[in-house]
Write an enzyme that holds these catalytic residues in place. Structure first.
Site, short mmCIF file in Angstrom:
data_model
loop_
_atom_site.label_atom_id
_atom_site.label_comp_id
_atom_site.label_asym_id
_atom_site.label_seq_id
_atom_site.Cartn_x
_atom_site.Cartn_y
_atom_site.Cartn_z
N GLY A 92 4.90 -40.16 34.90
CA GLY A 92 6.31 -40.53 35.10
C GLY A 92 6.48 -41.32 36.38
N SER A 143 7.30 -44.49 36.57
CA SER A 143 8.00 -45.75 36.29
C SER A 143 9.40 -45.86 36.88
CB SER A 143 8.12 -45.91 34.77
OG SER A 143 8.66 -44.72 34.21
N VAL A 196 3.00 -37.57 28.07
CA VAL A 196 2.20 -36.48 28.62
C VAL A 196 2.58 -35.11 28.04
CG1 VAL A 196 1.58 -37.67 30.77
CG2 VAL A 196 3.66 -36.28 30.70
N TYR A 212 14.61 -25.80 31.25
CA TYR A 212 14.16 -26.57 32.43
C TYR A 212 13.75 -25.62 33.56
CZ TYR A 212 14.63 -30.19 36.14
OH TYR A 212 14.41 -31.05 37.19
N ALA A 235 12.80 -22.53 33.31
CA ALA A 235 11.57 -21.80 32.92
C ALA A 235 10.35 -22.66 33.24
CB ALA A 235 11.62 -21.46 31.43
N LYS A 282 10.16 -25.22 35.37
CA LYS A 282 10.03 -25.52 36.80
C LYS A 282 9.55 -24.30 37.60
CE LYS A 282 11.20 -29.88 36.66
NZ LYS A 282 10.18 -30.92 36.91
N ILE A 293 18.79 -35.32 43.66
CA ILE A 293 18.32 -36.63 44.10
C ILE A 293 18.89 -37.67 43.13
CG2 ILE A 293 16.27 -38.06 44.52
CD1 ILE A 293 16.39 -35.59 46.38
P1 NAP Z 1 14.08 -39.98 35.85
O1 NAP Z 1 14.62 -41.02 36.73
O2 NAP Z 1 14.77 -39.63 34.59
O3 NAP Z 1 12.53 -40.34 35.55
C1 NAP Z 1 11.78 -39.53 34.70
C2 NAP Z 1 10.38 -40.03 34.69
O4 NAP Z 1 9.59 -39.17 33.84
C3 NAP Z 1 10.25 -41.43 34.11
O5 NAP Z 1 9.22 -42.12 34.77
C4 NAP Z 1 9.87 -41.15 32.66
O6 NAP Z 1 9.13 -42.19 32.04
C5 NAP Z 1 8.96 -39.96 32.84
N1 NAP Z 1 8.78 -39.21 31.62
C6 NAP Z 1 9.68 -38.45 30.94
N2 NAP Z 1 9.12 -37.91 29.86
C7 NAP Z 1 7.82 -38.34 29.85
C8 NAP Z 1 6.72 -38.12 28.98
N3 NAP Z 1 6.83 -37.35 27.88
N4 NAP Z 1 5.54 -38.72 29.25
C9 NAP Z 1 5.40 -39.50 30.37
N5 NAP Z 1 6.42 -39.74 31.23
C10 NAP Z 1 7.61 -39.17 30.96
O7 NAP Z 1 13.97 -38.58 36.60
P2 NAP Z 1 13.68 -38.22 38.14
O8 NAP Z 1 14.92 -37.68 38.70
O9 NAP Z 1 12.97 -39.31 38.82
O10 NAP Z 1 12.71 -36.97 37.88
C11 NAP Z 1 11.34 -36.96 38.29
C12 NAP Z 1 10.92 -35.51 38.43
O11 NAP Z 1 11.73 -34.91 39.45
C13 NAP Z 1 11.14 -34.67 37.17
O12 NAP Z 1 10.07 -33.77 37.03
C14 NAP Z 1 12.42 -33.93 37.47
O13 NAP Z 1 12.53 -32.74 36.75
C15 NAP Z 1 12.29 -33.71 38.94
N6 NAP Z 1 13.55 -33.41 39.66
C16 NAP Z 1 14.54 -34.32 39.72
C17 NAP Z 1 15.71 -34.00 40.41
C18 NAP Z 1 16.85 -34.95 40.56
O14 NAP Z 1 17.92 -34.54 41.05
N7 NAP Z 1 16.72 -36.21 40.19
C19 NAP Z 1 15.83 -32.73 41.00
C20 NAP Z 1 14.80 -31.84 40.90
C21 NAP Z 1 13.64 -32.18 40.23
P3 NAP Z 1 9.90 -43.40 31.24
O15 NAP Z 1 10.46 -44.30 32.29
O16 NAP Z 1 8.82 -44.03 30.45
O17 NAP Z 1 10.96 -42.77 30.40
#
Ligand code: NAP
Length: 251
Positions: free
Chosen positions: A9, A11, A64, A160, A162, A164, A193
């Site tokens: 992830g 990207s 993944v 989610y 569970a 995390k 974030i």
């Molecule tokens: P995001 O902007 O929605 O990006 C999600 C990323 O995960 C993208 O690169 C997406 O790829 C990739 N992805 C999703 N499903 C996938 C799969 N089956 N196989 C490969 N790649 C996959 O989310 P984000 O906020 O950056 O989140 C990144 C991480 O931080 C996650 O684990 C999320 O749970 C965690 N997190 C985020 C926050 C927040 O507030 N933003 C808070 C706590 C934790 P594509 O671009 O190809 O779809």
């Protein structure tokens, strides 16, 4: 420096910031994505990494949440950069935002597959490329993106949370199993974030929640990339959770 990092992830959002930070730190970066629409974003990250930091890159499409696609991802990384992987960042994640009656089994299984099982698959596949060359001086790192949702409960996020929380137990066990062999495993548990993940939820509710953050604002992806940099540069740190969350959850 000839070191290789794989990020799932990589990207968009937090993953994009981490991909760029890995290049800034001198790693050759394997950027994984899943959605066809994210190919161009991933290619642009790769170009930026090459131009700004002079590192090598590989962009790999893989879901993944599926073990066979994790294997394709790791095989592609090894074919390109050799059988030594220095850093694995398990970061890919999705949410359902659904109460636990209306949610379907397929939907919650998908969240567990992507947010938890992928972390196990990737770690299982990458460890053989770490153990043979890691040492106290040449450490390898596994960094997992969890969430404050793994530390506390969040309404409409039971699946989610569970996943995390599961990541935290998994990381601690891996840290113990490989301690003394030059492999560290740590968790970053971000608070709120601003990424597409948050842009997808009710913005009124989000901003009401953001007002309860002691620091008073929603964090930036650079906060998480900075935590990753700290972990990579902290040789005595393993089995820990770092939670950049503006004071939202106090540990
Ligand atoms: P995001 O902007 O929605 O990006 C999600 C990323 O995960 C993208 O690169 C997406 O790829 C990739 N992805 C999703 N499903 C996938 C799969 N089956 N196989 C490969 N790649 C996959 O989310 P984000 O906020 O950056 O989140 C990144 C991480 O931080 C996650 O684990 C999320 O749970 C965690 N997190 C985020 C926050 C927040 O507030 N933003 C808070 C706590 C934790 P594509 O671009 O190809 O779809």
């Amino acid at each position: 420096m000839g070191k290789t990092a794989i990020i799932t992830g990589g990207s968009r959002g937090i993953g994009e910031a981490m991909s760029l930070k890995l290049g800034e730190l001198g790693y050759n970066v394997v950027v994984n994505y899943r959605s066809p629409s994210s190919k161009a974003l991933s290619d642009a990250i790769a170009s930026k990494l090459q131009e700004q930091y002079g590192v090598k890159t590989l962009v790999v499409k893989a879901d993944v949440g599926k073990a066979d696609e994790c294997k394709n991802l790791v095989d592609a990384a090894v074919a390109e950069f050799g059988d030594k992987i220095d850093v694995l960042v398990n970061n890919a994640g999705i949410t359902n935002n659904s109460n636990f009656i209306d949610i379907t089994q397929e939907a919650y299984e998908n969240v567990i597959n992507v947010n938890l099982l992928s972390f196990l698959h990737m770690t299982h596949l990458v460890l053989p490329y770490m153990v043979n060359h890691s040492s106290k001086e040449e450490q390898c790192n596994i960094i997992h993106t969890s969430s404050v949702g793994g530390l506390t409960g969040v309404i409409n996020q039971a699946d989610y949370c569970a996943a995390k929380a599961g990541i935290i137990g998994f990381s601690r066990a891996i840290a113990l199993e490989f301690a003394g062999r030059g492999i560290r495993s740590n968790v970053i548990a971000p608070g709120m974030i601003m990424t597409d993940m948050l842009r997808g939820v009710n913005q009124e509710e989000l901003h009401a929640l953001a007002e309860t953050i002691p620091e008073g604002y929603i964090g930036d992806v650079s906060d998480i990339a900075g935590a990753m940099e700290y972990i990579l540069k902290a040789p005595y740190l393993t089995g820990q959770i770092i939670s950049p969350n503006g004071g939202f959850v106090l540990m």
